[in-house]
Scaffold this motif. Sequence first.
Motif, PDB file in Angstrom:
ATOM      1  N   ARG A   8     -41.947 -14.477  14.795  1.00  0.00           N
ATOM      2  CA  ARG A   8     -42.403 -13.668  15.927  1.00  0.00           C
ATOM      3  C   ARG A   8     -43.871 -13.954  16.236  1.00  0.00           C
ATOM      4  NH1 ARG A   8     -41.244  -8.833  19.047  1.00  0.00           N
ATOM      5  NH2 ARG A   8     -43.144  -8.496  20.200  1.00  0.00           N
ATOM      6  N   GLN A   9     -44.678 -14.077  15.186  1.00  0.00           N
ATOM      7  CA  GLN A   9     -46.100 -14.343  15.398  1.00  0.00           C
ATOM      8  C   GLN A   9     -46.302 -15.717  16.049  1.00  0.00           C
ATOM      9  OE1 GLN A   9     -48.237 -13.353  11.676  1.00  0.00           O
ATOM     10  NE2 GLN A   9     -46.571 -11.934  11.303  1.00  0.00           N
ATOM     11  N   GLU A  10     -45.527 -16.701  15.605  1.00  0.00           N
ATOM     12  CA  GLU A  10     -45.630 -18.043  16.215  1.00  0.00           C
ATOM     13  C   GLU A  10     -45.243 -17.985  17.694  1.00  0.00           C
ATOM     14  OE1 GLU A  10     -43.393 -20.973  14.006  1.00  0.00           O
ATOM     15  OE2 GLU A  10     -44.332 -20.393  12.119  1.00  0.00           O
ATOM     16  N   LEU A  11     -44.162 -17.261  17.986  1.00  0.00           N
ATOM     17  CA  LEU A  11     -43.695 -17.188  19.376  1.00  0.00           C
ATOM     18  C   LEU A  11     -44.713 -16.464  20.260  1.00  0.00           C
ATOM     19  CD1 LEU A  11     -39.921 -16.384  18.688  1.00  0.00           C
ATOM     20  CD2 LEU A  11     -40.872 -18.562  19.490  1.00  0.00           C
ATOM     21  N   ASP A  12     -45.340 -15.419  19.700  1.00  0.00           N
ATOM     22  CA  ASP A  12     -46.385 -14.699  20.454  1.00  0.00           C
ATOM     23  C   ASP A  12     -47.537 -15.652  20.788  1.00  0.00           C
ATOM     24  OD1 ASP A  12     -44.976 -12.351  20.350  1.00  0.00           O
ATOM     25  OD2 ASP A  12     -46.225 -11.401  18.815  1.00  0.00           O
ATOM     26  N   LEU A  13     -47.911 -16.463  19.791  1.00  0.00           N
ATOM     27  CA  LEU A  13     -49.021 -17.406  20.021  1.00  0.00           C
ATOM     28  C   LEU A  13     -48.650 -18.456  21.052  1.00  0.00           C
ATOM     29  CD1 LEU A  13     -50.184 -17.906  16.321  1.00  0.00           C
ATOM     30  CD2 LEU A  13     -51.589 -17.003  18.188  1.00  0.00           C
ATOM     31  N   GLN A  14     -47.380 -18.869  21.035  1.00  0.00           N
ATOM     32  CA  GLN A  14     -46.947 -19.933  21.948  1.00  0.00           C
ATOM     33  C   GLN A  14     -46.726 -19.431  23.379  1.00  0.00           C
ATOM     34  OE1 GLN A  14     -43.450 -21.474  20.004  1.00  0.00           O
ATOM     35  NE2 GLN A  14     -44.620 -22.489  18.404  1.00  0.00           N
ATOM     36  N   ARG A  15     -46.546 -18.116  23.557  1.00  0.00           N
ATOM     37  CA  ARG A  15     -46.252 -17.523  24.883  1.00  0.00           C
ATOM     38  C   ARG A  15     -45.204 -18.365  25.619  1.00  0.00           C
ATOM     39  NH1 ARG A  15     -49.818 -14.788  27.988  1.00  0.00           N
ATOM     40  NH2 ARG A  15     -51.253 -13.454  26.873  1.00  0.00           N
ATOM     41  N   CYS A  16     -44.069 -18.528  24.942  1.00  0.00           N
ATOM     42  CA  CYS A  16     -43.059 -19.477  25.437  1.00  0.00           C
ATOM     43  C   CYS A  16     -41.863 -18.798  26.090  1.00  0.00           C
ATOM     44  CB  CYS A  16     -42.591 -20.345  24.267  1.00  0.00           C
ATOM     45  SG  CYS A  16     -41.919 -19.348  22.926  1.00  0.00           S
ATOM     46  N   GLY A  17     -41.943 -17.487  26.300  1.00  0.00           N
ATOM     47  CA  GLY A  17     -40.817 -16.796  26.926  1.00  0.00           C
ATOM     48  C   GLY A  17     -39.714 -16.423  25.948  1.00  0.00           C
ATOM     49  N   VAL A  18     -39.980 -16.606  24.651  1.00  0.00           N
ATOM     50  CA  VAL A  18     -38.992 -16.229  23.632  1.00  0.00           C
ATOM     51  C   VAL A  18     -39.667 -15.268  22.654  1.00  0.00           C
ATOM     52  CG1 VAL A  18     -37.422 -17.049  21.823  1.00  0.00           C
ATOM     53  CG2 VAL A  18     -37.897 -18.501  23.807  1.00  0.00           C
ATOM     54  N   SER A  19     -38.912 -14.243  22.237  1.00  0.00           N
ATOM     55  CA  SER A  19     -39.455 -13.292  21.279  1.00  0.00           C
ATOM     56  C   SER A  19     -38.498 -13.165  20.092  1.00  0.00           C
ATOM     57  CB  SER A  19     -39.666 -11.940  21.971  1.00  0.00           C
ATOM     58  OG  SER A  19     -40.444 -11.112  21.153  1.00  0.00           O
ATOM     59  N   ALA A  20     -38.881 -12.361  19.107  1.00  0.00           N
ATOM     60  CA  ALA A  20     -38.021 -12.204  17.927  1.00  0.00           C
ATOM     61  C   ALA A  20     -38.122 -10.782  17.385  1.00  0.00           C
ATOM     62  CB  ALA A  20     -38.419 -13.206  16.843  1.00  0.00           C
ATOM     63  N   THR A  21     -37.005 -10.299  16.873  1.00  0.00           N
ATOM     64  CA  THR A  21     -36.923  -8.945  16.313  1.00  0.00           C
ATOM     65  C   THR A  21     -36.207  -9.012  14.974  1.00  0.00           C
ATOM     66  OG1 THR A  21     -36.826  -7.913  18.505  1.00  0.00           O
ATOM     67  CG2 THR A  21     -35.900  -6.646  16.686  1.00  0.00           C
ATOM     68  N   CYS A  22     -36.740  -8.281  14.002  1.00  0.00           N
ATOM     69  CA  CYS A  22     -36.066  -8.185  12.706  1.00  0.00           C
ATOM     70  C   CYS A  22     -35.420  -6.806  12.603  1.00  0.00           C
ATOM     71  CB  CYS A  22     -37.075  -8.389  11.572  1.00  0.00           C
ATOM     72  SG  CYS A  22     -36.256  -8.673   9.999  1.00  0.00           S
ATOM     73  N   VAL A  23     -34.136  -6.781  12.256  1.00  0.00           N
ATOM     74  CA  VAL A  23     -33.371  -5.523  12.230  1.00  0.00           C
ATOM     75  C   VAL A  23     -33.147  -5.088  10.780  1.00  0.00           C
ATOM     76  CG1 VAL A  23     -31.184  -4.444  12.880  1.00  0.00           C
ATOM     77  CG2 VAL A  23     -32.208  -6.173  14.378  1.00  0.00           C
ATOM     78  N   HIS A  24     -33.441  -3.804  10.509  1.00  0.00           N
ATOM     79  CA  HIS A  24     -33.283  -3.254   9.161  1.00  0.00           C
ATOM     80  C   HIS A  24     -32.349  -2.046   9.194  1.00  0.00           C
ATOM     81  CE1 HIS A  24     -36.653  -5.697   7.599  1.00  0.00           C
ATOM     82  NE2 HIS A  24     -37.183  -5.485   8.796  1.00  0.00           N
TER      83      HIS A  24
END
Length: 296
Positions: A173-189
């Motif tokens: 998620r942190q990498e995707l935020d830095l890349q601002r590439c239109g993709v995000s991530a969520t971890c489900v618990h």
Amino acid sequence: MKSFNGRVAAITGAASGMGRALALALAREGCHLALADKNSQGLEQTLALIKTSTLAPVTITTHVLDVSDRQAMQDWAARCVADHGQVNLIFNNAGVALSSTVEGVDYADLEWIVGINFWGVVHGTKAFLPHLKASGDGHVINTSSVFGLFAQPGMSGYNATKFAVRGFTEALRQELDLQRCGVSATCVHPGGIRTDICRSSRIDANMTGFLIHSEQQARADFEKLFITDADQAAKVILQGVRNNKRRVLIGRDAYFLDLLARCLPAAYQALVVFASKRMAPKQRTPVFETNDEPRL
Ligand SMILES: NC(=O)c1ccc[n+]([C@@H]2O[C@H](COP(=O)([O-])OP(=O)(O)OC[C@H]3O[C@@H](n4cnc5c(N)ncnc54)[C@H](O)[C@@H]3O)[C@@H](O)[C@H]2O)c1
């Protein structure tokens, strides 16, 4: 992603439990689906359920595969794009459970659970990520567990895989935020969710007399802890994706155990040992015969 209408979602473990509930909920919102599982019969049942309960005209494809097979996951991702034109969401949801002591666990069982719960998530993420980026609006949803936040005796294999999914997804998620590439991530618990996971779990014989009375009793006891139903869990996950949450907890049990581990990050373990002693069978191995009080 505020709406799933017209999007394409790929879901692993779609033959049962939360994977099936996610498929049904997404289809109701007009989302096209690529469903995968190792259980072909269960996949057919999910398909039949969607067809009888969904009015929206959605395209659904199914694929029988083993998520621990890297090549199969890569082939499926390419196939999803060929069939649907694009993929916006990957739900790396397939998973299994294992109960055993660390000392007694078979390497074969450890490899089995790591292959599915950890490598399955890695394969799904890496196989789909380029396609999610190409879609311009994508989301990776990886299922960990409350046991990715909180450890339990007898669950080391499961804990290890679910803690690993959490670390992997938080870094992603942190990498995707830095890349601002239109993709995000969520971890489900999720906490305890009423699904088939208990029936398909492996319980090693070394647990009997240590933390459980019998395998049958343990499965029944575990199921009593499943306080949230799968449809409710799917609703919470999808709301988390809409709100672009980094972490989604499901059920009051998950919130409680998360709070305990945060407030008492080391001492919670002593509390778990204390509670386990009270609940364990009377005939215990010597490990329970010392330290009667928790040392916080
Ligand atoms: N049920 C709970 O209380 C709970 C709590 C926390 C986390 N989880 C996690 O939620 C996820 C979904 O589990 P569920 O509770 O819906 O269980 P479930 O058993 O109902 O569904 C899991 C699905 O994964 C599939 N699967 C297992 N191994 C596979 C493989 N190698 N390849 C492809 N598919 C495979 C199964 O066939 C099944 O359809 C899992 O990752 C699980 O660890 C469940």
